[in-house]
Design a protein around this motif. Structure first.
Motif: not given
Length: 276
Positions: A53-57, A85-89, A193-199
């Motif tokens: 996510x940082x790389x995508x940012x 990068x977003x999807x992979x996160x 993607x960040x939202x989906x990456x959360x627990x």
């Protein structure tokens, strides 16, 4: 945030980048909260997801700089990396084993892996998978030296001839606005993607998520509004975060819990000793 440091008039005149700023603020807040967590408790999926996510940012900021300087083809070429990068996160956040391979063994993960995980998260929604694949295919056309991404350099306006090599960037309002919208689209992809990456989605404060949903609706009015019960979301958010215990209590909790791995191992060892 990086966009605030760009003073080109075109940047401030473009509605897309006003929307983009809101998306980047959301990502900034998400990444700062995640990074401030006790890093002694980080697992491979935490590290991998935050790194991607940082790389995508940073990639979004790079796309903006290329766009506002007239390097539209380079901006479009960079969009695919941001998208991947977003999807992979999200994918690595949901699979600790794959994240460990990716992190420690430099194990490359193809886009097929990301699509597989996203399909599972969407409940097999064919529409969601098709949209992802279409955007990826479109972005890929500019990530390689194919005719689509190469031929535009000989159709410049720096010559009186019908065509000629364009050696330096030129401002083109139509291209600028088109690429700017693509950058916003990929930034929204990274944000969700960040939202989906959360627990659990309830770990995100309701006002943060509401602001992101409003930003998406403002960007593309054809997208149906996301229906959420915000009062229920906030109630669950408070309950969930209220139950999170400080890491200083972890050792004592594991010692007292009869079902913890620590105590189960002790019991197993004791049984083995009695049998000998």
């Amino acid at each position: 945030m990086g966009l605030d440091n760009l003073s080109q008039p075109a940047l401030h005149d473009c509605d897309s980048f006003g929307i983009l700023n809101n998306v980047m603020v959301f990502l900034d807040e998400m990444l700062r909260v995640a990074s401030d967590a006790d890093q002694s408790q980080w697992f491979p999926n935490n590290v991998a997801a935050i790194a991607c996510l940082g790389r995508a940012y940073q990639g979004v900021q790079s796309c903006v700089i290329l766009c506002v300087t007239g390097l539209y083809l380079d901006a479009k070429a960079s969009i695919r990396l941001v998208y991947e990068a977003g999807g992979l996160a999200t994918a690595l956040a949901k699979s600790t084993q794959d994240a460990e391979q990716w992190l420690h063994e430099n194990h490359w993960k193809s886009d097929a892996f990301t699509r597989k995980i996203r399909k599972e998260l969407s409940g097999g929604d064919k529409g969601a998978r098709r949209n992802y694949e279409q955007f990826y295919k479109q972005a890929s056309a500019y990530a390689h030296p194919a005719a689509t991404s190469v031929m535009p350099v000989i159709f410049g306006r720096d010559t009186d001839e019908r065509f000629g090599v364009r050696l330096y960037p030129e401002f083109d309002e139509q291209q600028f606005r088109s690429v700017a919208r693509e950058i916003v689209a990929v930034a929204l992809h990274v944000a969700y993607s960040a939202v989906e990456a959360t627990a659990a989605i309830e770990t995100i404060p309701a006002d943060w998520l509401a602001h992101l949903d409003e930003t998406q609706a403002k960007f593309d009015k054809s997208i149906p509004a996301i229906e959420r019960d915000w009062n229920e979301h906030e109630r669950r958010h408070k309950i969930l975060t209220g139950r999170v215990r400080h890491d200083d209590e972890l050792d004592q909790a594991l010692t007292e819990d009869e079902t913890s791995t620590r105590n189960l191992k002790k019991a197993f060892t004791a049984d083995e000793s009695r049998r000998q």
